[in-house]
Scaffold this active site. Structure first.
Site, PDB file in Angstrom:
ATOM      1  N   GLY A 111       0.815  -1.216   0.000  1.00 10.27           N
ATOM      2  CA  GLY A 111       0.000   0.000   0.000  1.00 10.27           C
ATOM      3  C   GLY A 111       0.850   1.268   0.000  1.00 10.27           C
ATOM      4  O   GLY A 111       0.418   2.306  -0.509  1.00 10.27           O
ATOM      5  N   ASN A 135       4.219  -6.247  -3.109  1.00  7.62           N
ATOM      6  CA  ASN A 135       4.672  -7.574  -2.679  1.00  7.62           C
ATOM      7  C   ASN A 135       3.533  -8.471  -2.208  1.00  7.62           C
ATOM      8  O   ASN A 135       3.761  -9.461  -1.513  1.00  7.62           O
ATOM      9  CB  ASN A 135       5.694  -7.406  -1.549  1.00  7.62           C
TER      10      ASN A 135
HETATM   11  N1  CO8 Z   1       0.406  -3.956   9.080  1.00 10.34           N
HETATM   12  C1  CO8 Z   1       0.360  -4.161  10.419  1.00 10.34           C
HETATM   13  N2  CO8 Z   1       1.443  -4.171  11.208  1.00 10.34           N
HETATM   14  C2  CO8 Z   1       2.649  -4.006  10.623  1.00 10.34           C
HETATM   15  C3  CO8 Z   1       2.772  -3.804   9.230  1.00 10.34           C
HETATM   16  C4  CO8 Z   1       1.575  -3.776   8.448  1.00 10.34           C
HETATM   17  N3  CO8 Z   1       1.590  -3.581   7.121  1.00 10.34           N
HETATM   18  N4  CO8 Z   1       4.083  -3.670   8.939  1.00 10.34           N
HETATM   19  C5  CO8 Z   1       4.749  -3.780  10.101  1.00 10.34           C
HETATM   20  N5  CO8 Z   1       3.903  -3.987  11.139  1.00 10.34           N
HETATM   21  C6  CO8 Z   1       4.207  -4.116  12.559  1.00 10.34           C
HETATM   22  C7  CO8 Z   1       5.186  -5.247  12.830  1.00 10.34           C
HETATM   23  O1  CO8 Z   1       4.505  -6.487  12.946  1.00 10.34           O
HETATM   24  C8  CO8 Z   1       5.797  -4.808  14.134  1.00 10.34           C
HETATM   25  O2  CO8 Z   1       4.883  -5.104  15.165  1.00 10.34           O
HETATM   26  P1  CO8 Z   1       5.414  -5.493  16.653  1.00 10.34           P
HETATM   27  O3  CO8 Z   1       6.196  -4.306  17.130  1.00 10.34           O
HETATM   28  O4  CO8 Z   1       4.159  -5.731  17.411  1.00 10.34           O
HETATM   29  O5  CO8 Z   1       6.263  -6.716  16.487  1.00 10.34           O
HETATM   30  C9  CO8 Z   1       5.867  -3.297  14.000  1.00 10.34           C
HETATM   31  O6  CO8 Z   1       4.901  -2.945  12.980  1.00 10.34           O
HETATM   32  C10 CO8 Z   1       7.236  -2.799  13.556  1.00 10.34           C
HETATM   33  O7  CO8 Z   1       7.618  -3.491  12.378  1.00 10.34           O
HETATM   34  P2  CO8 Z   1       9.097  -4.033  12.139  1.00 10.34           P
HETATM   35  O8  CO8 Z   1       9.711  -4.461  13.418  1.00 10.34           O
HETATM   36  O9  CO8 Z   1       9.040  -5.022  11.039  1.00 10.34           O
HETATM   37  O10 CO8 Z   1       9.816  -2.678  11.632  1.00 10.34           O
HETATM   38  P3  CO8 Z   1      11.116  -2.562  10.699  1.00 10.34           P
HETATM   39  O11 CO8 Z   1      11.538  -1.137  10.815  1.00 10.34           O
HETATM   40  O12 CO8 Z   1      12.103  -3.627  11.007  1.00 10.34           O
HETATM   41  O13 CO8 Z   1      10.598  -2.845   9.203  1.00 10.34           O
HETATM   42  C11 CO8 Z   1       9.016  -2.637   7.362  1.00 10.34           C
HETATM   43  C12 CO8 Z   1       9.660  -1.975   8.600  1.00 10.34           C
HETATM   44  C13 CO8 Z   1      10.065  -2.810   6.270  1.00 10.34           C
HETATM   45  C14 CO8 Z   1       7.919  -1.731   6.886  1.00 10.34           C
HETATM   46  C15 CO8 Z   1       8.477  -4.015   7.786  1.00 10.34           C
HETATM   47  O14 CO8 Z   1       7.689  -3.849   8.948  1.00 10.34           O
HETATM   48  C16 CO8 Z   1       7.639  -4.699   6.748  1.00 10.34           C
HETATM   49  O15 CO8 Z   1       8.152  -5.235   5.792  1.00 10.34           O
HETATM   50  N6  CO8 Z   1       6.307  -4.710   6.970  1.00 10.34           N
HETATM   51  C17 CO8 Z   1       5.372  -5.428   6.136  1.00 10.34           C
HETATM   52  C18 CO8 Z   1       5.075  -4.665   4.922  1.00 10.34           C
HETATM   53  C19 CO8 Z   1       4.091  -5.386   4.088  1.00 10.34           C
HETATM   54  O16 CO8 Z   1       4.338  -6.463   3.564  1.00 10.34           O
HETATM   55  N7  CO8 Z   1       2.922  -4.796   3.934  1.00 10.34           N
HETATM   56  C20 CO8 Z   1       1.885  -5.356   3.139  1.00 10.34           C
HETATM   57  C21 CO8 Z   1       0.556  -4.916   3.626  1.00 10.34           C
HETATM   58  S1  CO8 Z   1      -0.738  -5.466   2.530  1.00 10.34           S
HETATM   59  C22 CO8 Z   1      -1.044  -4.151   1.482  1.00 10.34           C
HETATM   60  O17 CO8 Z   1      -0.595  -3.087   1.700  1.00 10.34           O
HETATM   61  C23 CO8 Z   1      -1.912  -4.321   0.253  1.00 10.34           C
HETATM   62  C24 CO8 Z   1      -2.961  -5.307   0.446  1.00 10.34           C
HETATM   63  C25 CO8 Z   1      -3.876  -5.426  -0.735  1.00 10.34           C
HETATM   64  C26 CO8 Z   1      -5.053  -6.299  -0.350  1.00 10.34           C
HETATM   65  C27 CO8 Z   1      -5.562  -7.110  -1.449  1.00 10.34           C
HETATM   66  C28 CO8 Z   1      -6.280  -8.342  -0.930  1.00 10.34           C
HETATM   67  C29 CO8 Z   1      -7.274  -8.891  -1.901  1.00 10.34           C
END
Ligand code: CO8
Length: 260
Positions: A111, A135
């Site tokens: 997103g 991704n």
């Molecule tokens: N949603 C909810 N929580 C999240 C998300 C997210 N997208 N991304 C990270 N968090 C949370 C982590 O779980 C973590 O939680 P906690 O502290 O409780 O363990 C906290 O945020 C901090 O995250 P990180 O420790 O991973 O932080 P970093 O600084 O190491 O990394 C990143 C930051 C690179 C952003 C990493 O968190 C990451 O890769 N996040 C996932 C990103 C991702 O894959 N997002 C995809 C979301 S889906 C989307 O956007 C489109 C969906 C379309 C839908 C279609 C369906 C039909």
């Protein structure tokens, strides 16, 4: 109400900077999406505003994309409400008559990438540790057709096909190479470069530029506008499937274990 977006409008240039400030990762939850849309609507109605720079106040992260917790183990009603807010944000941003520039000062998956490619122009921090891309398949979910269309409108059909199938996250240099972003600059110059570029865009005849933007983007926007409820139903029935919920759960677990 606590604000997740800081807005600074410079009356002398007509350029507003919108800074997302929702720690830890600017994940796009219902609140942030709603505030984003209303902020943009207000700026659109403000005669003193002609351009918007969108950036993040968090170091290293532009936006982690949609908040997975809004679609994991929540009710179908909630998923529907959430999806309408995602649609609304994209419709407003992709169709905005303002000039919009993404100042991508950190990672920008899913997103976050959609938000960036919905702008007119992208400046990204020259840091190979930051990545951007759609991704979704890595989470076991599918980017909707209007995410796909927005990407194809930016980098072309074949590159989009490869990117979406493999759920590729491109490092900043790779993103520049495929045209997913337009320019890389040192991290501390992302917003100032966006402001300089904005100057060039605002020098173009306003009406001619707006009509041209609408010409380029209207067919893509109309496709969703004429099908919004079907798209909501499609999302809700997909995301609530047990197998998809399981994939999201595993992905969340992976995010947590990756830590430290
Ligand atoms: N949603 C909810 N929580 C999240 C998300 C997210 N997208 N991304 C990270 N968090 C949370 C982590 O779980 C973590 O939680 P906690 O502290 O409780 O363990 C906290 O945020 C901090 O995250 P990180 O420790 O991973 O932080 P970093 O600084 O190491 O990394 C990143 C930051 C690179 C952003 C990493 O968190 C990451 O890769 N996040 C996932 C990103 C991702 O894959 N997002 C995809 C979301 S889906 C989307 O956007 C489109 C969906 C379309 C839908 C279609 C369906 C039909």
């Amino acid at each position: 109400t606590s604000s997740k977006i800081k807005v600074d409008l410079d009356p002398s240039t007509g350029v507003a900077v919108m800074r997302m400030q929702s720690p830890p990762v600017n994940s796009l939850n219902l609140d942030l999406l709603t505030e984003f849309t209303t902020t943009l609507e207000k700026l659109e109605m403000d005669k003193g505003c002609r351009g918007v720079i969108i950036t993040s106040s968090l170091p290293k992260i532009f936006s982690a994309g949609l908040d997975i917790l809004e679609m994991y183990q929540t009710s179908p009603e909630h998923c529907g409400e959430f999806w309408r807010a995602v649609q609304e944000m994209w419709l407003k941003l992709y169709g905005s008559k303002l000039t919009t520039i993404a100042a991508i000062n950190g990672s920008s998956p899913a997103g976050g990438c959609l938000l960036s490619i919905s702008c007119d122009y992208r400046v990204m921090a020259d840091n190979p540790r930051y990545s951007i891309g759609l991704n979704e398949t890595l989470l076991g979910i599918v980017a909707p057709y209007w995410f796909k269309d927005t990407m194809a409108n930016t980098v072309g059909h074949r590159t989009t096909e490869l990117a979406l199938a493999l759920g590729r996250l491109y490092s900043a240099p790779e993103a520049l190479k495929i045209g997913l972003v337009d320019e890389l600059v040192p991290e501390d110059q992302v917003v100032t470069t966006a402001a300089q570029t904005m100057g060039k865009w605002l020098a173009i005849d306003e009406n001619a530029r707006q009509v041209t933007k609408a010409m380029m983007r209207k067919p893509t926007i109309d496709k969703l506008l004429s099908n919004r409820e079907a798209d909501v139903n499609n999302f809700v029935s997909f995301i609530t499937q047990a197998s998809v919920q399981k994939s999201l759960g595993m992905y969340l677990k992976m995010l947590k274990n990756r830590k430290g």
